[in-house]
Design an enzyme around this catalytic site. Structure first.
Site, PDB file in Angstrom:
ATOM      1  CB  THR A  46     -46.233 -18.732 -10.918  1.00  0.00           C
ATOM      2  OG1 THR A  46     -47.090 -18.672 -12.038  1.00  0.00           O
ATOM      3  CG2 THR A  46     -45.710 -17.573 -10.119  1.00  0.00           C
ATOM      4  CE1 TYR A 134     -51.809 -23.070 -17.518  1.00  0.00           C
ATOM      5  CE2 TYR A 134     -49.992 -24.098 -15.942  1.00  0.00           C
ATOM      6  CZ  TYR A 134     -50.536 -22.826 -16.848  1.00  0.00           C
ATOM      7  OH  TYR A 134     -49.950 -21.954 -16.886  1.00  0.00           O
ATOM      8  CE  LYS A 162     -52.800 -21.190 -14.753  1.00  0.00           C
ATOM      9  NZ  LYS A 162     -51.654 -21.258 -14.039  1.00  0.00           N
ATOM     10  CB  VAL A 204     -55.084 -20.407 -11.716  1.00  0.00           C
ATOM     11  CG1 VAL A 204     -53.760 -20.786 -11.012  1.00  0.00           C
ATOM     12  CG2 VAL A 204     -56.171 -21.212 -11.487  1.00  0.00           C
TER      13      VAL A 204
END
Length: 317
Positions: A46, A134, A162, A204
């Site tokens: 992001t 992640y 995550k 998250v």
């Protein structure tokens, strides 16, 4: 250690020349902490990590952590599909004062499970900070399997995951295999409540940029045992969770931040700005967030009145 319940995967603000706006990054990080977030992830997907230089990343890590201090956790995104590059960035990030690191499953080159294990092991050994794995197969074309996560959890500073594979079966297997102190975060806003129900720790988030207080209300309701209220919040926020991905992330969330007065700016190629049609959709979505914010304020007022009425001798009119 715990990174917190709500971590926002923070966008990287940019000026009109698409240069990183460090001052606005500080303002945004402080805004997020003021509105429900326990911490921020800097230079994740992001945050446009593929198009942010290592020099810019290190400056962002330093600047945001210096601004937040102990008010919020700062996790530095250091992952890529090159182990040596990730190791190098992890070492530099460890000197900036950040609280932890996050590394994504290597993308495009599709490593085996053993390759993923060795990749994350090398990053963990290169820097002494707590490391969050992640897993996001929709972006990487590779799925970090629960058995591999279990092996990685035995490395002392690999402390959390995550998880964004979109499978509650996979989350169930992770919870079955992993020690209770290993923290699992949802990587999808819409999966937050279902994953909390399976014993996960938090989110998250992308949506917390615009509905952070409301997400905190949802998560607080869950952990205080008010599952009905948590479900209410989930259903109310669901259109936001889905709507912010009307086009490639982080294009929509940056547009929404610009609309509310945070100067997130534009995006670097190969991403492009939202179309007029997409902007109209996002303007309508913003109306939903405003309704949620009004509902949240009402809920807080009701709770405050209840607390006041429970105090002996108090008369609430």
């Amino acid at each position: 250690m715990s990174f917190g319940r709500i971590l926002t995967a923070m966008v990287t603000p940019m000026n009109d020349a698409l240069e990183v706006d460090y001052q606005e990054a500080v303002r945004l990080a402080q805004y997020l902490i003021d509105h429900g977030s326990d911490g921020v992830v800097v230079c994740g997907t992001t945050g446009e990590s593929p198009t942010i230089t290592d020099k810019e990343k290190i400056e962002l890590f330093k600047t945001v952590k210096a601004a937040l201090g102990t008010r919020g956790t700062v996790i530095a995104g250091v992952g890529s599909n090159s182990t040596s590059s990730s190791v190098s960035l992890a070492r530099m990030a460890a000197t900036t004062g950040v609280d932890g690191l996050m590394a994504v499953v290597p993308y495009y080159n599709k490593p085996s499970q053993e390759g993923m294990f060795q990749h994350f092991k090398a990053i963990a050994e290169a820097a002494p900070l707590p490391l969050m794995l992640y897993n996001v197969p929709s972006r990487t074309s590779a799925n970090l399997q629960p058995d591999t996560v279990k092996r990685l959890s035995e490395i002392p500073n690999i402390v959390s995951l995550k998880e964004a594979a979109g499978s509650l079966d996979q989350v169930s297997e992770l919870k079955r295999l992993l020690p209770p102190e290993f923290e699992i975060y949802s990587g999808d806003d819409s999966m937050t409540l279902p994953m909390l129900a399976l014993g996960c720790n938090g989110i998250v988030s992308v949506a917390a940029h615009i509905v952070g207080d409301e997400m905190k209300a949802m998560i607080d309701a869950w952990f205080t045992g008010d599952t009905a209220l948590a479900t209410k919040w989930h259903l109310e926020l669901y259109p936001v969770f889905k709507g912010i991905f009307v086009t490639s992330n982080p294009v929509p969330i940056k547009a929404l931040m610009n609309m509310i007065g945070i100067k997130a700016g534009g995006v670097r190629l190969p991403l492009v700005a939202a179309t007029l049609e997409e902007l109209k959709f996002l303007e309508e979505l913003l109306k939903i967030t405003k309704k949620s914010q009004i509902d949240n304020r009402r809920q807080v007022e009701i709770l405050e009145l209840k607390v006041a009425s429970d105090i002996p001798g108090n008369t609430v009119v």
